[in-house]
Structures are given as structure tokens and as C-alpha cells.
Design a protein around this motif. Structure first.
Motif, PDB file in Angstrom:
ATOM      1  N   GLY A 161      20.430 -43.840  30.948  1.00  0.00           N
ATOM      2  CA  GLY A 161      21.764 -44.429  30.965  1.00  0.00           C
ATOM      3  C   GLY A 161      22.534 -44.172  32.243  1.00  0.00           C
ATOM      4  O   GLY A 161      23.757 -44.344  32.281  1.00  0.00           O
ATOM      5  N   GLY A 162      21.829 -43.746  33.303  1.00  0.00           N
ATOM      6  CA  GLY A 162      22.485 -43.502  34.583  1.00  0.00           C
ATOM      7  C   GLY A 162      22.584 -42.026  34.906  1.00  0.00           C
ATOM      8  O   GLY A 162      22.255 -41.154  34.086  1.00  0.00           O
ATOM      9  N   LEU A 163      23.048 -41.739  36.103  1.00  0.00           N
ATOM     10  CA  LEU A 163      23.097 -40.350  36.569  1.00  0.00           C
ATOM     11  C   LEU A 163      23.977 -39.463  35.696  1.00  0.00           C
ATOM     12  O   LEU A 163      23.646 -38.305  35.446  1.00  0.00           O
ATOM     13  CB  LEU A 163      23.608 -40.317  38.014  1.00  0.00           C
ATOM     14  CG  LEU A 163      22.569 -40.521  39.108  1.00  0.00           C
ATOM     15  CD1 LEU A 163      23.261 -40.752  40.443  1.00  0.00           C
ATOM     16  CD2 LEU A 163      21.639 -39.323  39.196  1.00  0.00           C
ATOM     17  N   ALA A 164      25.111 -39.978  35.245  1.00  0.00           N
ATOM     18  CA  ALA A 164      26.042 -39.157  34.483  1.00  0.00           C
ATOM     19  C   ALA A 164      25.410 -38.652  33.186  1.00  0.00           C
ATOM     20  O   ALA A 164      25.690 -37.528  32.741  1.00  0.00           O
ATOM     21  CB  ALA A 164      27.322 -39.934  34.188  1.00  0.00           C
ATOM     22  N   ARG A 165      24.523 -39.460  32.571  1.00  0.00           N
ATOM     23  CA  ARG A 165      23.897 -39.072  31.302  1.00  0.00           C
ATOM     24  C   ARG A 165      22.537 -38.416  31.486  1.00  0.00           C
ATOM     25  O   ARG A 165      22.029 -37.780  30.557  1.00  0.00           O
ATOM     26  CB  ARG A 165      23.747 -40.303  30.414  1.00  0.00           C
ATOM     27  CG  ARG A 165      25.079 -40.925  30.002  1.00  0.00           C
ATOM     28  CD  ARG A 165      24.864 -42.077  29.045  1.00  0.00           C
ATOM     29  NE  ARG A 165      26.125 -42.643  28.579  1.00  0.00           N
ATOM     30  CZ  ARG A 165      26.212 -43.631  27.703  1.00  0.00           C
ATOM     31  NH1 ARG A 165      25.112 -44.162  27.187  1.00  0.00           N
ATOM     32  NH2 ARG A 165      27.402 -44.083  27.344  1.00  0.00           N
ATOM     33  N   TRP A 166      21.962 -38.563  32.639  1.00  0.00           N
ATOM     34  CA  TRP A 166      20.627 -38.013  32.898  1.00  0.00           C
ATOM     35  C   TRP A 166      20.673 -36.501  32.994  1.00  0.00           C
ATOM     36  O   TRP A 166      21.541 -35.925  33.637  1.00  0.00           O
ATOM     37  CB  TRP A 166      20.094 -38.598  34.193  1.00  0.00           C
ATOM     38  CG  TRP A 166      18.780 -38.035  34.661  1.00  0.00           C
ATOM     39  CD1 TRP A 166      17.580 -38.111  34.028  1.00  0.00           C
ATOM     40  CD2 TRP A 166      18.537 -37.326  35.890  1.00  0.00           C
ATOM     41  NE1 TRP A 166      16.600 -37.502  34.776  1.00  0.00           N
ATOM     42  CE2 TRP A 166      17.167 -37.014  35.932  1.00  0.00           C
ATOM     43  CE3 TRP A 166      19.357 -36.950  36.956  1.00  0.00           C
ATOM     44  CZ2 TRP A 166      16.590 -36.322  36.992  1.00  0.00           C
ATOM     45  CZ3 TRP A 166      18.798 -36.260  38.013  1.00  0.00           C
ATOM     46  CH2 TRP A 166      17.431 -35.952  38.019  1.00  0.00           C
ATOM     47  N   GLU A 167      19.734 -35.847  32.341  1.00  0.00           N
ATOM     48  CA  GLU A 167      19.603 -34.391  32.423  1.00  0.00           C
ATOM     49  C   GLU A 167      18.334 -34.072  33.206  1.00  0.00           C
ATOM     50  O   GLU A 167      17.230 -34.331  32.732  1.00  0.00           O
ATOM     51  CB  GLU A 167      19.543 -33.768  31.027  1.00  0.00           C
ATOM     52  CG  GLU A 167      20.823 -33.903  30.227  1.00  0.00           C
ATOM     53  CD  GLU A 167      21.991 -33.174  30.886  1.00  0.00           C
ATOM     54  OE1 GLU A 167      21.729 -32.192  31.623  1.00  0.00           O
ATOM     55  OE2 GLU A 167      23.137 -33.583  30.668  1.00  0.00           O
ATOM     56  N   TRP A 183      20.930 -33.018  42.815  1.00  0.00           N
ATOM     57  CA  TRP A 183      22.033 -32.802  43.755  1.00  0.00           C
ATOM     58  C   TRP A 183      22.950 -34.021  43.794  1.00  0.00           C
ATOM     59  O   TRP A 183      24.179 -33.887  43.811  1.00  0.00           O
ATOM     60  CB  TRP A 183      21.494 -32.502  45.153  1.00  0.00           C
ATOM     61  CG  TRP A 183      22.585 -32.205  46.138  1.00  0.00           C
ATOM     62  CD1 TRP A 183      23.169 -30.997  46.384  1.00  0.00           C
ATOM     63  CD2 TRP A 183      23.262 -33.163  46.973  1.00  0.00           C
ATOM     64  NE1 TRP A 183      24.172 -31.136  47.335  1.00  0.00           N
ATOM     65  CE2 TRP A 183      24.245 -32.453  47.709  1.00  0.00           C
ATOM     66  CE3 TRP A 183      23.127 -34.535  47.168  1.00  0.00           C
ATOM     67  CZ2 TRP A 183      25.086 -33.075  48.624  1.00  0.00           C
ATOM     68  CZ3 TRP A 183      23.978 -35.163  48.085  1.00  0.00           C
ATOM     69  CH2 TRP A 183      24.922 -34.437  48.806  1.00  0.00           C
ATOM     70  N   ILE A 184      22.367 -35.223  43.798  1.00  0.00           N
ATOM     71  CA  ILE A 184      23.180 -36.441  43.813  1.00  0.00           C
ATOM     72  C   ILE A 184      24.039 -36.520  42.554  1.00  0.00           C
ATOM     73  O   ILE A 184      25.203 -36.931  42.599  1.00  0.00           O
ATOM     74  CB  ILE A 184      22.282 -37.681  43.966  1.00  0.00           C
ATOM     75  CG1 ILE A 184      21.604 -37.677  45.347  1.00  0.00           C
ATOM     76  CG2 ILE A 184      23.089 -38.963  43.770  1.00  0.00           C
ATOM     77  CD1 ILE A 184      20.556 -38.762  45.531  1.00  0.00           C
ATOM     78  N   ALA A 217      26.668 -43.694  42.657  1.00  0.00           N
ATOM     79  CA  ALA A 217      27.187 -42.331  42.772  1.00  0.00           C
ATOM     80  C   ALA A 217      28.216 -42.183  43.880  1.00  0.00           C
ATOM     81  O   ALA A 217      28.910 -41.163  43.945  1.00  0.00           O
ATOM     82  CB  ALA A 217      26.032 -41.351  43.007  1.00  0.00           C
ATOM     83  N   LEU A 218      28.316 -43.172  44.757  1.00  0.00           N
ATOM     84  CA  LEU A 218      29.214 -43.072  45.901  1.00  0.00           C
ATOM     85  C   LEU A 218      30.601 -43.602  45.553  1.00  0.00           C
ATOM     86  O   LEU A 218      30.743 -44.505  44.727  1.00  0.00           O
ATOM     87  CB  LEU A 218      28.661 -43.862  47.081  1.00  0.00           C
ATOM     88  CG  LEU A 218      27.298 -43.433  47.620  1.00  0.00           C
ATOM     89  CD1 LEU A 218      26.911 -44.300  48.814  1.00  0.00           C
ATOM     90  CD2 LEU A 218      27.292 -41.966  48.008  1.00  0.00           C
ATOM     91  N   PRO A 219      31.631 -43.062  46.194  1.00  0.00           N
ATOM     92  CA  PRO A 219      32.974 -43.607  45.989  1.00  0.00           C
ATOM     93  C   PRO A 219      33.033 -45.077  46.404  1.00  0.00           C
ATOM     94  O   PRO A 219      32.246 -45.533  47.240  1.00  0.00           O
ATOM     95  CB  PRO A 219      33.845 -42.731  46.910  1.00  0.00           C
ATOM     96  CG  PRO A 219      33.079 -41.456  47.064  1.00  0.00           C
ATOM     97  CD  PRO A 219      31.637 -41.852  47.056  1.00  0.00           C
ATOM     98  N   GLU A 220      33.979 -45.792  45.853  1.00  0.00           N
ATOM     99  CA  GLU A 220      34.131 -47.207  46.161  1.00  0.00           C
ATOM    100  C   GLU A 220      34.360 -47.418  47.656  1.00  0.00           C
ATOM    101  O   GLU A 220      35.070 -46.650  48.307  1.00  0.00           O
ATOM    102  CB  GLU A 220      35.312 -47.782  45.371  1.00  0.00           C
ATOM    103  CG  GLU A 220      35.483 -49.280  45.513  1.00  0.00           C
ATOM    104  CD  GLU A 220      36.610 -49.819  44.655  1.00  0.00           C
ATOM    105  OE1 GLU A 220      36.896 -51.034  44.751  1.00  0.00           O
ATOM    106  OE2 GLU A 220      37.201 -49.022  43.890  1.00  0.00           O
TER     107      GLU A 220
END
Length: 263
Positions: A161-167, A183-184, A217-220
Motif C-alpha cells: 500500500g505504499g511506503l507509509a504502510r510498508w514495514e 531510509w526513504i 516520498a518527496l515534497p511537492e
């Protein structure tokens, strides 16, 4: 930098590194091409831009493809260096040390107050690992068509589900892909603690899945996508687009560095 050529060259380099013990060994100090910028404004201080090459070609590609000249033509306040950061330094895990000891430390001693790194393809990976290994030593990172690992790790993150949910689970630098993306993920949560990272790539790039994932993962406003694949033509287009968009504001405030995950 044709996609098929890159893949073949990468596979060949890996094969040689496995079968030939001293092949591609990184020399000390790292060989470096230097480009003084006669048009840099003296009033804007001493700044340095480090170009990191990809797997194909050599470290002269930045001069041969006009990237050096584009900085000079625009009167940007950067001298430039291009170390011969070939595959051997990645295999030996010495690239970060060589860049730090052979380029960054002497540059600071020479009065350079701002240092940026621009890495293309494999050099993009090197730029990120330089930040991870030596946090706070560079003031900005520009990733041009970066190689960020193979599709397996990207698909795993996407499936979660993306980096935020990935463990990421247990990870060390030996599993460099998981280490990098962990790290990202940490960076995504607190990007303000890291010097600015800018990303540019072609819409048909060989490694577009990983690049698209990093963009999330990068700011807008930190991502630039142009037409093209993993080629020198795309590299030139990305560089001119980037300089036109961000050149007048390349100087950024220094941020508290993000602590690297355990080795």
C-alpha cells in the motif's frame, strides 16, 4: 545510456566483479575531473557541485553532454567536479568514503560553504548513499534518472500500500535495497531534516517504477518528469529543465541531518 546497453553493462559488471577478484577496484584517491566556473558571481560565495556518473560511459560525460557548460552559461555560482565513480567503488563499498575524504573535506578546507551532488543512473544511488553514510555533509541532492534497485522491492512496497504502510522488517546495509528504501520511508516522514532532494526522470525510463515510488516520498514540487527513456538525450533535457526551474534558487538553508539506520 541506451536502456539495453545499461542492462547488459550492469550484468557484465556484476559478473566480472564476482569472477575477477580485483576487477573494477576503486583507486585511492578517486580520479576526478575539475571544472572551474569563470562566470560564477563572487558575491554568492564558494559553492561546489559534484557530478556522479552512471555505470555506462565515464566521468567525462557531464562535459561531453553539456551539463558543465549549462551551469557556466547560466552564471550559477558553482565550480564542478566529476569523480570517476565507477562500479568498483560500489562493489567495494568505498564510494562514500572516497567522496567524503577526497572531495568534500578538501573542498570545505578550501572555503566551499555549499556542496551539492547530482547523480545520474547508478550515480543517483551513490548520491543517496553518500547522504545516508555522511549525513549533513552535502547541502542538496539532484537525482537524474536514478537506479534505485530492482522491481522486486518496489513491488513489495506497492503491494503493502505504499511506503507509509510498508514495514521493511530487519535490515542492514548488506541488503542494500531494503536498507535504502527503509531510509526513504524514514525520510518521507520527516523530509525537513534532510537537505533538499530533487528527482528527475523520463516517463519511459527503464527504472520508472522505482522512480515513481520515490516521487511519492518527496515534497511537492521536487519532481520533474520529461519525455524519454534512460538515455543521454533525456539526461540533457532533464538538466536544462531543472536548471531553468530551480537554478535561481539553488541555495537552500542547512537542515539537521537525518540519522542513518544501523549498519
Amino acid at each position: 545510456m541506451n536502456a539495453k546497453v545499461i542492462v547488459r553493462a550492469l550484468l557484465l559488471a556484476i559478473l566480472i566483479s564476482i569472477t575477477a577478484g580485483c576487477a573494477f577496484r576503486g583507486e585511492t584517491p578517486i580520479a576526478t575531473l575539475r571544472y572551474e566556473n569563470p562566470s560564477k558571481p563572487a558575491s554568492e560565495g564558494k559553492k561546489l557541485l559534484i557530478f556522479l556518473r552512471g555505470l555506462g560511459g565515464g566521468h567525462e560525460i557531464f562535459q561531453n553532454n553539456g551539463l558543465v557548460d549549462q551551469v557556466i552559461i547560466r552564471g550559477l555560482p558553482f565550480d564542478m567536479v566529476a569523480p570517476d565513480a565507477h562500479f568498483g567503488y560500489y562493489r567495494d563499498e568505498t564510494l562514500g568514503r572516497r567522496l567524503y575524504e577526497d572531495i568534500i573535506v578538501p573542498a570545505r578546507q578550501q572555503g566551499y560553504t555549499e556542496i551539492w551532488v547530482a547523480g545520474t543512473s547508478l550515480g543517483g544511488l551513490g548520491a543517496l548513499f553518500l547522504q545516508i553514510e555522511h549525513p549533513g555533509e552535502v547541502d542538496g541532492i539532484i537525482l537524474l534518472s536514478p537506479f534505485l534497485g530492482w522491481n522486486g522491492i518496489v513491488e513489495e512496497i506497492q503491494s503493502a500500500g505504499g511506503l507509509a504502510r510498508w514495514e521493511p522488517g530487519p535490515h542492514t546495509v548488506e541488503d542494500w535495497q531494503r536498507y535504502l528504501w527503509a531510509w526513504i520511508k524514514q525520510y518521507q516522514a520527516r523530509p525537513e531534516r534532510v537537505p533538499p532532494i530533487h528527482l528527475g526522470y523520463g516517463a519511459s525510463d527503464l527504472f520508472v517504477s522505482a522512480q515513481d515510488l520515490l516521487a511519492t516520498a518527496l515534497p511537492e514540487g521536487r519532481t520533474t518528469v520529461v519525455k524519454g527513456g534512460h538515455t543521454y538525450g533525456t539526461l540533457r533535457a532533464l538538466w536544462t529543465t531543472y536548471l531553468d526551474r530551480y537554478g535561481p534558487a539553488l541555495r537552500r538553508p542547512h537542515k539537521e541531518p537525518l540519522t542513518a539506520p544501523p549498519r
